[in-house]
Design an enzyme around this catalytic site. Structure first.
Site, mmCIF file in Angstrom:
data_model
loop_
_atom_site.group_PDB
_atom_site.id
_atom_site.type_symbol
_atom_site.label_atom_id
_atom_site.label_comp_id
_atom_site.label_asym_id
_atom_site.label_seq_id
_atom_site.Cartn_x
_atom_site.Cartn_y
_atom_site.Cartn_z
ATOM 1 N N ASP A 84 0.822 -1.219 0.000
ATOM 2 C CA ASP A 84 0.000 0.000 0.000
ATOM 3 C C ASP A 84 0.851 1.262 0.000
ATOM 4 O OD1 ASP A 84 -2.540 -1.056 -0.068
ATOM 5 O OD2 ASP A 84 -2.545 -1.435 2.090
ATOM 6 N N GLY A 364 12.937 -12.215 -7.414
ATOM 7 C CA GLY A 364 12.428 -13.391 -6.718
ATOM 8 C C GLY A 364 13.487 -14.007 -5.836
ATOM 9 N N CYS A 391 16.552 -7.626 -10.981
ATOM 10 C CA CYS A 391 17.121 -8.283 -9.809
ATOM 11 C C CYS A 391 17.375 -9.768 -10.073
ATOM 12 C CB CYS A 391 16.269 -8.019 -8.572
ATOM 13 S SG CYS A 391 17.261 -8.115 -7.066
ATOM 14 N N HIS A 517 15.859 -2.478 -8.542
ATOM 15 C CA HIS A 517 14.438 -2.590 -8.896
ATOM 16 C C HIS A 517 13.926 -1.230 -9.351
ATOM 17 C CE1 HIS A 517 13.512 -6.582 -7.094
ATOM 18 N NE2 HIS A 517 14.455 -6.265 -6.224
ATOM 19 N N GLU A 519 11.335 -0.517 -10.782
ATOM 20 C CA GLU A 519 9.871 -0.404 -10.673
ATOM 21 C C GLU A 519 9.429 0.378 -9.438
ATOM 22 O OE1 GLU A 519 11.656 -3.200 -10.431
ATOM 23 O OE2 GLU A 519 10.818 -4.668 -9.034
HETATM 24 N N1 GLN Z 1 17.333 -13.704 -4.598
HETATM 25 C C1 GLN Z 1 18.214 -12.741 -5.201
HETATM 26 C C2 GLN Z 1 19.150 -12.095 -4.180
HETATM 27 O O1 GLN Z 1 18.895 -12.141 -3.005
HETATM 28 C C3 GLN Z 1 17.421 -11.693 -5.968
HETATM 29 C C4 GLN Z 1 16.610 -10.810 -5.094
HETATM 30 C C5 GLN Z 1 15.495 -10.118 -5.809
HETATM 31 O O2 GLN Z 1 15.133 -10.459 -6.929
HETATM 32 N N2 GLN Z 1 14.896 -9.129 -5.165
HETATM 33 O O3 GLN Z 1 20.130 -11.527 -4.538
#
Ligand code: GLN
Length: 553
Positions: A84, A364, A391, A517, A519
């Site tokens: 949020d 991820g 990422c 990121h 985004e």
């Molecule tokens: N799992 C990966 C890391 O810890 C990528 C992290 C992510 O995509 N936010 O570096």
């Protein structure tokens, strides 16, 4: 019991406060209604901020499963918070801090630490006043420097977890001038079988609110349609508010249209009038209307983007969806996101991916579905499909290149295969000793240096960018020279950390990955460069040469 009130906050901080509670059931979109109201106040010239209260015992959202809670949103200061807050940042175009997310875990942790430090010596530490005081302090501090602060209480009135917060709000209202506080309650108005709008659930939930000493000033009814005047009158009568204080919040296809609807209903004007700030608002013809122009423009065409991830839940990748939408607003096209299950690349999901115009592999954690992501990246690379890796998506692009171009067959990320002979992605050196999972990754905004004459430099319109991070692993320096010699260019770096990768324009129309990121900084009125570039590549404007407007990234 000795319960001297503890006053370690400054009651003068902040100005006007709009409290937003929810009734009947959760998931009514009260955050969007609140953020939309805030957007309109901002358009009228006010500085607006927000606080999200999450009555759970987690200290922050960092360790929560995206499948249950949606994505973990990352703030510039590295705070890992409820999604949020992302909506507030996007609607209000502000950067919030970790202090703008109040959780039960944080509040209790702070009070208990003070108790252990001996700060309450001799006194019994209690929910009232110690926890409630801490809640009030947090709200006032977060509001500091703004004209209006919107405080959304997560959950539903009546939840046990929410009780200390509602009590804190009651005290807050008691301490402040009446003109400075507004209580908005958002409830559900369902239809009966014979097509009647039912007000009973609203009445019950307001009754519940009143039993704890809170009288709402404004009621917003979530309904598939607008509320009939009879419905509004009935709610007004039973809930003890004027009919003009009852507003509709009907279903809309696009959340970015909610501010327009709130405006049409006159909720913003009512709020300004009740908070006694209407005379300070900009005249209608001087208000900011870029938002309206953008979200109501006639789009030309449509772009299909495959999002290759493991969660079949839009909320799990909310900011990626939003960033694609923002890029669409900038390029004047509709963006359709099709989810491709990275665990099912051997069946029809791979076909779904091939039908798309572009491929995004988002962030991820964990091994599940990563081989499918690697296959998707290989497909994008070998078939000139515009690609953006975020990422984990960036890391998997490195793994794919190492395996298929450098012929390092079992190359992998050490996170996903501890025994790989070629850990091209490895743990950050500072992470070796860390055992706690909460708040210990490389988090928040960090600057990236960008090489000139690269795709990244063109996209960002300069030689640096500051974007938000959330990762524990990174490109292993031992493999950088070999990867670059084979054509994978690291065009953005922070010291010896690799932040951006790309392929040369002669090799691929648009292949870029970011360890950060982007985004999380994307806004409807300020789309994120790597996302805009992705659409440009699909639309046939070469992103390697088109310079996007300088947008202060
Ligand atoms: N799992 C990966 C890391 O810890 C990528 C992290 C992510 O995509 N936010 O570096």
């Amino acid at each position: 019991m000795p319960t001297e009130p503890e006053t370690d906050y400054d009651p003068e901080l902040g100005r006007k406060f709009i409290f937003v509670t929810g009734g009947v059931m959760s998931g009514l979109g009260k955050g969007i209604t609140a953020a939309s109201t805030g957007r309109l106040l901002k358009n009228a010239g006010f500085d607006v901020t927000a606080v999200k209260i999450d009555p759970y015992l987690n200290v922050d959202a960092g360790t929560m499963n995206p499948f249950q809670h949606g994505e973990v949103y990352v703030l510039k200061d590295g705070g890992e918070v409820d999604l949020d807050l992302g909506n507030y940042e996007r609607f209000l175009d502000i950067d919030m801090t970790f202090d703008h997310n109040v959780t039960t875990g944080k509040t209790y942790q702070h009070v208990i630490e003070k108790e252990r430090a001996g700060d309450y010596l001799g006194r019994t530490v209690q929910i009232i006043p110690h926890i409630t005081d801490d809640i009030k302090r947090r709200i006032r501090e977060a509001a500091e420097g703004n004209d209006v602060c919107i405080i959304e209480v997560g959950g539903t009135v009546g939840d046990i977890e929410g009780m200390p917060y509602l009590e804190a709000l009651r005290q807050f209202a008691h301490e402040e001038d009446e003109d400075d506080i507004l209580f908005t309650h958002v409830t559900l108005v369902p239809y009966s079988k014979n097509g009647e709008q039912k007000t009973k659930p609203t009445q019950h939930s307001v009754k519940e609110l009143r039993s704890i000493g809170l009288q709402p000033d404004i009621l917003v009814g979530r309904c598939s349609d607008k509320l009939d005047i009879d419905t509004k009158e009935k709610i007004a009568l039973f809930c003890d508010v004027p009919t003009e204080a009852v507003f509709s919040n009907p279903d809309v296809d696009d959340i970015y249209h909610v501010p327009l609807m709130v405006e049409e209903e006159g909720l913003d004007e009512y709020v300004m009038q009740e908070l006694d700030i209407a005379s300070e608002a900009l005249p209608e013809d001087e208000r900011e209307n870029r938002w309206r122009d953008l979200v109501t423009q006639q789009t030309e065409g449509e772009v299909e983007v495959a999002l290759v991830g493991k969660y079949d839940l839009e909320d799990a990748y909310m900011s990626v969806h939003e960033a694609l939408k923002h890029a669409g607003l900038e390029k004047n096209v509709d963006v359709n996101v099709r989810w491709v299950n990275s665990e099912k690349m051997s069946d029809h999901h791979a076909d779904r991916m091939r039908e798309a115009d572009a491929i995004v592999v988002p962030g991820g954690f964990g091994a599940r579905g990563t081989e499918g992501k690697i296959d998707a990246i290989q497909y994008a690379r070998e078939n000139d499909v515009p690609f953006l890796g975020l990422c984990l998506g960036f890391q998997m692009a490195v793994v794919e290149y190492a395996r298929n171009v450098l012929d390092l067959d079992d190359a992998h990320s050490a996170e996903l295969d501890e025994d790989t002979p070629h850990p091209v992605i490895d743990i950050l050196p500072e992470q070796y000793e860390i055992e706690d999972m909460g708040g210990t990754m490389r988090l928040g905004a960090h600057e990236t240096d960008i090489d000139s004459n690269t795709l990244a430099a063109t996209l960002y319109g300069g030689e640096s960018c500051t974007e938000r991070h959330r990762h524990r692993y990174e490109v292993n320096p031992e493999y950088i020279d070999d990867l670059e010699a084979a054509g994978l260019k690291f065009s953005g770096r922070a010291g010896n950390r690799m932040e951006i990768l790309e392929l040369a324009p002669e090799v691929h129309p648009y292949f870029i990955g970011t360890q950060f990121h982007p985004e999380f900084r994307s806004r409807p009125t300020r789309a994120s460069p790597p996302f805009v570039g992705l659409l440009e590549a699909v639309l046939g404007d070469d992103p390697h040469t088109v310079t996007t407007e300088e947008v202060s990234h």
